[in-house]
Design a protein around this motif. Structure first.
Motif, PDB file in Angstrom:
ATOM      1  N   ALA A  70       1.118   4.132  -2.887  1.00 20.10           N
ATOM      2  CA  ALA A  70       0.907   5.552  -2.609  1.00 20.10           C
ATOM      3  C   ALA A  70       2.030   6.396  -3.181  1.00 20.10           C
ATOM      4  O   ALA A  70       1.804   7.513  -3.686  1.00 20.10           O
ATOM      5  CB  ALA A  70       0.807   5.767  -1.102  1.00 20.10           C
ATOM      6  N   LEU A 103      -2.171   7.087   5.423  1.00 20.90           N
ATOM      7  CA  LEU A 103      -2.408   7.191   3.980  1.00 20.90           C
ATOM      8  C   LEU A 103      -3.360   8.337   3.630  1.00 20.90           C
ATOM      9  O   LEU A 103      -3.555   8.638   2.445  1.00 20.90           O
ATOM     10  CB  LEU A 103      -2.964   5.874   3.444  1.00 20.90           C
ATOM     11  N   GLN A 121      -1.170   2.711   9.812  1.00 20.43           N
ATOM     12  CA  GLN A 121      -0.670   3.127   8.501  1.00 20.43           C
ATOM     13  C   GLN A 121      -1.801   3.513   7.565  1.00 20.43           C
ATOM     14  O   GLN A 121      -1.643   4.383   6.715  1.00 20.43           O
ATOM     15  CB  GLN A 121       0.153   1.976   7.868  1.00 20.43           C
ATOM     16  N   LEU A 178       0.826  -1.208   0.000  1.00 26.96           N
ATOM     17  CA  LEU A 178       0.000   0.000   0.000  1.00 26.96           C
ATOM     18  C   LEU A 178       0.863   1.262   0.000  1.00 26.96           C
ATOM     19  O   LEU A 178       0.574   2.231  -0.724  1.00 26.96           O
ATOM     20  CB  LEU A 178      -0.922  -0.002   1.222  1.00 26.96           C
ATOM     21  N   ASN A 179       1.909   1.264   0.802  1.00 32.40           N
ATOM     22  CA  ASN A 179       2.793   2.430   0.850  1.00 32.40           C
ATOM     23  C   ASN A 179       3.512   2.647  -0.476  1.00 32.40           C
ATOM     24  O   ASN A 179       3.688   3.784  -0.937  1.00 32.40           O
ATOM     25  CB  ASN A 179       3.812   2.277   1.978  1.00 32.40           C
ATOM     26  N   LEU A 220      -4.816   0.662  -5.463  1.00 29.12           N
ATOM     27  CA  LEU A 220      -4.655   1.054  -4.057  1.00 29.12           C
ATOM     28  C   LEU A 220      -6.011   1.054  -3.347  1.00 29.12           C
ATOM     29  O   LEU A 220      -6.139   0.558  -2.208  1.00 29.12           O
ATOM     30  CB  LEU A 220      -4.002   2.433  -3.974  1.00 29.12           C
ATOM     31  N   VAL A 239      -2.258  11.084   1.250  1.00 29.49           N
ATOM     32  CA  VAL A 239      -2.262  10.941  -0.211  1.00 29.49           C
ATOM     33  C   VAL A 239      -3.275  11.929  -0.794  1.00 29.49           C
ATOM     34  O   VAL A 239      -4.449  11.920  -0.401  1.00 29.49           O
ATOM     35  CB  VAL A 239      -2.619   9.486  -0.611  1.00 29.49           C
TER      36      VAL A 239
END
Length: 865
Positions: free
Chosen positions: A37, A86, A82, A33-34, A50, A89
């Motif tokens: 992003a 996010l 986390q 996921l990171n 995502l 973003v």
């Protein structure tokens, strides 16, 4: 080509975990996921994947073993944290999906498909991990990123709305200043109105699940109060839906909470004045454009708002800065509007139960407001209204209480109205304002209150409850405040009042522990006795005739420590009446205990609690400071101004010894009855209490002087003589105590000798009785003794036969039918000479019925008579 491969791989991952992520793979998923992003800045194609992965995070996680939830708890909590990070973003789609994912945490439905070899985690697992990871705080901080995006803001608020159901999350949100942020959103632009409703609900959850004080502090700024005021006015004027009215009342509760915070800008913003005007506009005419077109309806929410507005007045009455607002906006006449009999409802919209609730609430608030607005109170003739209202309360009309919240315990009667009205009178007389009390007494308040007290006492005989006891205690307090230091009012109280007080003092001691309020009632009665009876000789004499002093001593004999000071103070004051000491001396308690013995026992008990040193016989040990408590001895010498009392002086008011000394002085230290040797030993200390107390004060004075400077030689010599004199008094008392004990010991020895002599005499008497019994047994049961007795008898008969004359009559010495071996008694029967020998009439033979004649001379004398 690399980006295409990465997107292709992401599709496979989404397909592989379409039913949820296993716990062991969650850390790797978060890394993906990171990475996605970061890639979004270069290629928007990653956005869709995502969002798909974030959506899958909303599904239940899967575990292989039951222990996996605990084993992976740290990893999972960091992973969920986390998700919150996010929110940085810059994509509306991603942010909304994160919020949807958080909302899905609260979906308790089980997944339709489960990975092979796995089982879903518990329903609350994600919620607990979100608390552990601090997700709520992150989302509150992310609100700053979406100030101008209404949709994203609404989704974040929806997520926070779910998270705020937990106390842990609420504390995290408060840490991020959530209350002040959300309050500013209340007045935000939103055609749907969801922003206002979501923000208000989260604020309400914060109040319920976290510190109210912290929430109030965050809402106390001028900007927040202005925002709250604007939303409230908008809902008040334009909110016609049921939900609008409910939200308006919720905001009013928050405003009430702010009014309790002195730091809140309620007065500066004009919000406080607005609420006061709204609370009173239906009772008094107020020239305000806001209330011209405003009208309360019969809806329950409007009734609830009216009650909340009254409550705001109660809260504002605690703020000194708001008193001027209460006076200028006619709060006093508005509240007094309800002080009248419940003949008809005040407004046609309210039902009888609602009007009564408003009435009781208004009178209850009047008790808080009246002491602040005394001039307004008197100008509105409030005392007259209250006394007339109380007269209606004891009347016999057909009114029946509805038994609502404020009328607790008063269903079917008027006790609730009486209770709150008396609270108002209690609050105003406690000011001890001469004009106020004079106004009450001029209208016959004393006589009327005594009648109400009788009424409540009679009701209490039928069934005792806390409300009746409170009513009686309040009346007694009001009477005390009115009659104190005024002889004429005491005379008005006089006979009728004393007769009512006696039963309260005769209260069953067991009731003091019932928990209903008998303790308070007893203290109120004693206070009323002190204020309304003492100082008026007519009332005092009548109290003495009713054996009131005996009742007070009976109470004192219960040895309830909390009653000592009051009862002893009353007795000391009563002793100014010369008849009192005779009553005290006459009193007898259990086991014929005298008042002097009781007072000395209380003295010993007080000394024990103060930690005074005495030997086992009660004699003085420390001759320098014989009555100083252990606390006094532990205190360091602190120089104080002359107007500040020292420890020795303060102890007089805190201890009961001074009152005991005064009472014994009134009784006299001589000829006290019912005292033991131990009592006399203690009495010697009591007799010199003042001498010892003076010595204590001089001792403190010397110590303070030495702390500051050195006295000149003459002063030092004088101080030395004074201290030696005090110490010498202690030695004399100790010697006197020893002499008393020795005298008592000698007396005990004499009494012991006397008792021993009585015992010896008793034993001698027993020996004589035993000896007589042995002789009796010997004469009746010993064969040899009987033979000797028979022989003696025969010798006696032989001697008698020899002494007989030839011509005289013969008498037998044997008693026919005799069956005993003992001698005869005093009375005997003697046969007279036969008539044929004497030629005279037959003599009486039954001489046992007459007094026997033993000699011829006596017989001749009788014949002459």
């Amino acid at each position: 080509d690399l980006q295409k491969e990465q997107l292709k791989t992401l599709k496979k991952v989404v397909k592989r975990f379409e039913n949820g992520f296993p716990l062991e793979n969650l850390a790797q998923i978060i890394e993906i996921l990171n990475l996605c992003a970061e890639k979004m800045n270069e290629q928007e194609a990653f956005t869709e994947h995502l969002c798909e992965l974030i959506k899958l995070c909303g599904l239940p996680f899967h575990k292989k073993k039951f222990s996996d939830e605990v084993s992976y708890s740290i990893t999972v909590s960091k992973s969920i944290a986390q998700l919150g990070y996010l929110m940085r973003v810059p994509s509306s789609q991603v942010r909304i999906q994160i919020c949807k994912c958080v909302v899905s945490f609260y979906n308790t439905e089980l997944p339709r498909k489960i990975l092979s070899g796995y089982q879903p985690t518990s329903a609350n697992y994600k919620i607990q991990m979100a608390e552990l990871g601090g997700l709520a705080e992150t989302l509150v901080l992310s609100l700053a990123l979406v100030e101008n995006q209404l949709t994203e803001k609404l989704w974040i608020l929806k997520a926070l709305q779910h998270l705020s159901s937990s106390g842990v999350n609420c504390r995290l949100m408060i840490k991020a200043q959530a209350a002040s942020r959300l309050c500013l959103y209340l007045n935000g632009v939103d055609p749907s109105g969801q922003l206002m409703f979501c923000s208000s609900e989260i604020l309400w959850n914060l109040l319920e699940n976290s510190s109210k004080e912290e929430v109030a502090n965050q809402l106390s700024s001028l900007e927040c109060v202005y925002a709250l005021k604007e939303v409230f006015v908008n809902l008040l004027m334009h909110g016609f839906r049921h939900c609008d009215r409910q939200l308006r009342n919720d905001l009013l509760v928050i405003a009430t909470l702010l009014a309790e915070n002195p730091a809140a800008a309620m007065i500066e913003s004009g919000f406080a004045e607005l609420l006061i005007v709204l609370a009173t506009f239906t009772e008094v005419k107020i020239p305000s454009p806001l209330v011209k077109s405003l009208k309360l309806t019969y809806y329950h929410e409007d009734f609830e708002m009216k009650m909340l507005l009254f409550n705001v007045i109660r809260v504002l009455s605690k703020d000194p800065c708001a008193v001027q607002l209460l006076s200028e906006n006619d709060v006093m006449p508005a509240l007094l509007y309800y002080v009248k009999p419940n003949q008809k409802p005040g407004f046609h919209e309210w039902s009888a139960a609602q009007y009564e609730e408003l009435q009781l609430h208004a009178i209850a608030i009047l008790a808080s407001v009246a002491p602040l607005l005394v001039d307004k109170y008197l100008s509105c003739q409030a005392n007259t209204l209250l006394l007339m209202f109380l007269e209606w309360c004891v009347g016999q009309d057909s009114f029946f209480d509805q038994g609502n919240f404020h009328g607790t315990g008063g269903c079917g009667n008027k006790l609730a109205q009486m209770r709150y009205s008396l609270r108002v009178l209690r609050s105003v007389v406690s000011l001890y304002d001469d004009a106020m009390n004079l106004n009450l007494c001029d209208q016959g308040a004393i006589s009327q209150l005594l009648d109400i007290l009788k009424y409540a006492a009679n009701k209490s005989k039928e069934k005792e409850d806390a409300i009746l006891l409170e009513i009686q205690a309040d009346i007694l307090f009001i009477l005390s405040a009115l009659c104190e230091n005024d002889l004429h009012r005491k005379e008005l109280f006089s006979y009728e009042g004393v007769g009512i007080l006696i039963p309260f003092i005769q209260m069953d001691p067991k009731k003091l522990y019932s928990g209903l309020g008998h303790n308070r009632l007893l203290f109120s009665a004693l206070d009323c006795l002190w204020s309304c009876v003492i100082g008026c000789y007519k009332a005092e004499d009548y109290f003495l005739e009713k054996q009131g002093i005996f009742l007070l001593l009976d109470l004192l004999a219960l040895k309830q420590k909390n009653l000592y000071n009051v009862i002893l103070g009353i007795l000391v004051e009563f002793c100014d009446n010369l008849k009192t000491t005779l009553h005290i001396s006459t009193w007898r308690g259990e086991k014929d205990q005298t008042a002097a013995n009781l007072l000395i026992q209380l003295w010993r008990q007080e000394e024990l609690e103060l930690g005074l040193k005495r030997d086992r016989y009660g004699r003085i040990v420390d001759v320098k400071r014989p009555i100083a408590s252990s606390f006094q001895k532990q205190q360091e010498i602190i120089p104080m101004p002359s107007n500040c009392p020292s420890f020795a002086i303060m102890e007089i008011s805190e201890s009961i010894r001074a009152k005991l000394y005064l009472l014994l002085c009134k009784l006299g230290f001589e000829n006290l009855r019912g005292l033991s040797a131990e009592d006399f030993v203690t009495l010697a200390i009591i007799k010199h209490y003042i001498d010892f107390k003076v010595g204590e004060v001089w001792s403190e004075l010397c110590a303070e002087l030495k702390e500051e400077f050195r006295p000149v030689e003459p002063d030092e010599e004088a101080l030395k003589v004074i201290l030696e004199l005090s110490e010498d008094t202690g030695r004399k008392v100790a010697a006197l105590q020893t002499e008393m004990l020795e005298s008592q010991h000698c007396q005990e020895i004499q009494e012991e000798h006397k008792i021993y002599a009585e015992i010896i005499a008793t034993h001698k008497q027993k020996e004589i009785v035993n000896k007589s019994w042995k002789n009796f047994l010997t004469r009746t049961s010993n064969y040899e003794a009987l033979k000797a007795r028979i022989l003696t008898k025969r010798l006696q008969e032989k001697a008698i036969s020899k002494s007989k004359t030839q011509n005289g009559p013969v008498h037998s010495t044997e008693i026919k039918g005799l069956g005993t071996t003992i001698g005869s008694g005093r009375l005997v029967t003697i046969e007279s000479t036969p008539p044929q020998l004497t030629g005279g009439p037959r003599a009486v033979t039954d001489l046992a019925l007459r007094k026997p004649l033993f000699c011829e001379g006596a017989l001749k004398k009788i014949k002459k008579i």
